[in-house]
Scaffold this motif. Structure first.
Motif, PDB file in Angstrom:
ATOM      1  N   PHE A 173       0.839  -1.194   0.000  1.00 40.37           N
ATOM      2  CA  PHE A 173       0.000   0.000   0.000  1.00 40.37           C
ATOM      3  C   PHE A 173       0.873   1.243   0.000  1.00 40.37           C
ATOM      4  CE2 PHE A 173       0.504  -0.865   4.586  1.00 40.37           C
ATOM      5  CZ  PHE A 173       0.848   0.389   5.085  1.00 40.37           C
ATOM      6  N   THR A 174       0.274   2.358  -0.422  1.00 41.52           N
ATOM      7  CA  THR A 174       0.936   3.659  -0.411  1.00 41.52           C
ATOM      8  C   THR A 174       0.022   4.660   0.279  1.00 41.52           C
ATOM      9  OG1 THR A 174       2.080   3.216  -2.504  1.00 41.52           O
ATOM     10  CG2 THR A 174       1.955   5.506  -1.788  1.00 41.52           C
ATOM     11  N   TYR A 175       0.599   5.420   1.188  1.00 43.68           N
ATOM     12  CA  TYR A 175      -0.124   6.460   1.920  1.00 43.68           C
ATOM     13  C   TYR A 175       0.324   7.817   1.383  1.00 43.68           C
ATOM     14  CZ  TYR A 175      -0.508   9.777   5.878  1.00 43.68           C
ATOM     15  OH  TYR A 175      -0.713  10.873   6.666  1.00 43.68           O
ATOM     16  N   PHE A 176      -0.642   8.663   1.045  1.00 37.06           N
ATOM     17  CA  PHE A 176      -0.363  10.000   0.519  1.00 37.06           C
ATOM     18  C   PHE A 176      -0.841  11.069   1.493  1.00 37.06           C
ATOM     19  CE2 PHE A 176      -1.356   7.231  -3.104  1.00 37.06           C
ATOM     20  CZ  PHE A 176      -0.257   7.411  -3.938  1.00 37.06           C
ATOM     21  N   ARG A 177      -0.002  12.048   1.747  1.00 33.38           N
ATOM     22  CA  ARG A 177      -0.421  13.241   2.485  1.00 33.38           C
ATOM     23  C   ARG A 177      -0.078  14.457   1.628  1.00 33.38           C
ATOM     24  NH1 ARG A 177       0.433  14.041   8.778  1.00 33.38           N
ATOM     25  NH2 ARG A 177      -1.497  12.817   8.647  1.00 33.38           N
ATOM     26  N   PHE A 178      -0.972  15.454   1.632  1.00 33.56           N
ATOM     27  CA  PHE A 178      -0.832  16.612   0.766  1.00 33.56           C
ATOM     28  C   PHE A 178      -0.672  17.897   1.568  1.00 33.56           C
ATOM     29  CE2 PHE A 178      -3.369  13.308  -1.118  1.00 33.56           C
ATOM     30  CZ  PHE A 178      -2.765  13.111  -2.348  1.00 33.56           C
ATOM     31  N   GLU A 179      -0.003  18.856   0.955  1.00 34.91           N
ATOM     32  CA  GLU A 179       0.177  20.140   1.610  1.00 34.91           C
ATOM     33  C   GLU A 179      -1.132  20.923   1.648  1.00 34.91           C
ATOM     34  OE1 GLU A 179       3.392  23.849   1.511  1.00 34.91           O
ATOM     35  OE2 GLU A 179       3.316  22.396  -0.124  1.00 34.91           O
ATOM     36  N   GLU A 180      -1.964  20.731   0.642  1.00 33.46           N
ATOM     37  CA  GLU A 180      -3.236  21.443   0.577  1.00 33.46           C
ATOM     38  C   GLU A 180      -4.207  20.887   1.613  1.00 33.46           C
ATOM     39  OE1 GLU A 180      -1.144  21.379  -3.324  1.00 33.46           O
ATOM     40  OE2 GLU A 180      -1.821  19.868  -1.905  1.00 33.46           O
TER      41      GLU A 180
END
Length: 290
Positions: free
Chosen positions: A228-235
């Motif tokens: 799995f891949t976890y994404f976190r965004f600046e927005e």
């Protein structure tokens, strides 16, 4: 996000389109307008409004203008939003590979390109962002045994182009946790494996890249499952998102409980090893392949 490959949408969204869709939802709710009322303003079904807000369809200029007027937005905000919507509808650079990459994975590349932080768990192979050319080609040949050399080459090219995000001035943080199994699975031969491990050692020295290898001695653990891949965004408009896949399906999760569970698993797995131990294991395996 959807839970099946076919559900990502007929046009893979860019991160900007996701942000604007979320903003449309916030404006509608802030104005006290229901999905049904918003749909009536456009003479469409409520499902169309929901798909706009979920970034599953392109943001048509006429739709956007009418909705913002319905929500009481100022003219300047309408004009600025429309300008951003036109940008959001432009295809990403990966669109040029649409002949070999389906929309469900185009969405992944979009998330990857726009993320501030990526955490991956890999039980089978080196993560795509860190693969060498020869390793990537061997992995993709295994996954697409009947693919023509030309199409396979385009898949490899896309994978290597994706890696460019790690060289950007605003490169995201990448934290990889992989199983020791990855280092023992012979992909492309001993020379390919040695070069791949050297690549892992090289990138692990970068400030924004961490490579943790969970040893066999760790035994059973919480993350021993699908990659799995976890994404976190600046927005702030975008929630954290987790992507996972199996042989016949993929899933994009943004429910807080699902994302939190994967984040906890990644944290727990990282405690099963250390940077020093991981590098020692990588160096030992490099010598074995020499």
């Amino acid at each position: 996000m959807s839970e099946a490959r076919s559900g990502v949408g007929t046009s893979a969204p860019t991160v900007l389109r996701m942000i604007l869709g979320k903003r449309l939802q916030e404006l509608r709710q802030g104005a006290g307008v229901s999905l049904d009322d918003a749909a009536k303003a456009l003479h469409v079904k409520p499902l169309t409004i929901r798909r706009l807000e979920k970034a599953e369809v392109a943001l048509k200029t006429l739709y956007v203008e009418k909705l913002l007027q319905t929500y009481g937005a100022a003219q300047q905000e309408v004009e600025e939003f429309v300008t951003l919507a036109e940008r959001a509808n432009e295809p990403g650079w990966w669109h040029a590979y649409r002949d070999v990459v389906p929309d469900w994975f185009s969405a992944y590349v979009s998330l990857e390109t726009g993320a501030k932080t990526l955490r991956t768990y890999e039980p089978h192979y080196v993560t795509g962002l860190l693969q060498t050319y020869d390793y990537a080609r061997a992995v993709l040949r295994g996954g697409f045994p009947n693919e023509s050399d030309e199409d396979l080459g385009r898949r490899v090219d896309l994978r290597l182009r994706r890696q460019g995000l790690l060289e950007r001035p605003d490169a995201p943080t990448l934290w990889v946790v992989m199983e020791e199994t990855v280092l023992h699975r012979m992909v492309g031969g001993a020379e390919v494996m040695r070069e791949q491990i050297e690549r892992l050692l090289e990138v692990s020295e970068l400030d924004h890249v961490s490579v943790d290898v969970v040893p066999f001695t760790a035994g059973a653990h919480i993350g021993a499952c699908a990659p799995f891949t976890y994404f976190r965004f600046e927005e702030r408009e975008l929630p954290d998102i987790v992507y996972s896949e199996i042989l016949s399906a993929s899933v994009y999760l943004d429910q807080r409980s699902d994302v939190a569970g994967h984040l906890e698993a990644h944290n727990r797995m990282s405690l099963l090893t250390s940077s020093a131990d991981s590098k020692a294991l990588l160096n030992r395996m490099r010598k074995e392949y020499s």
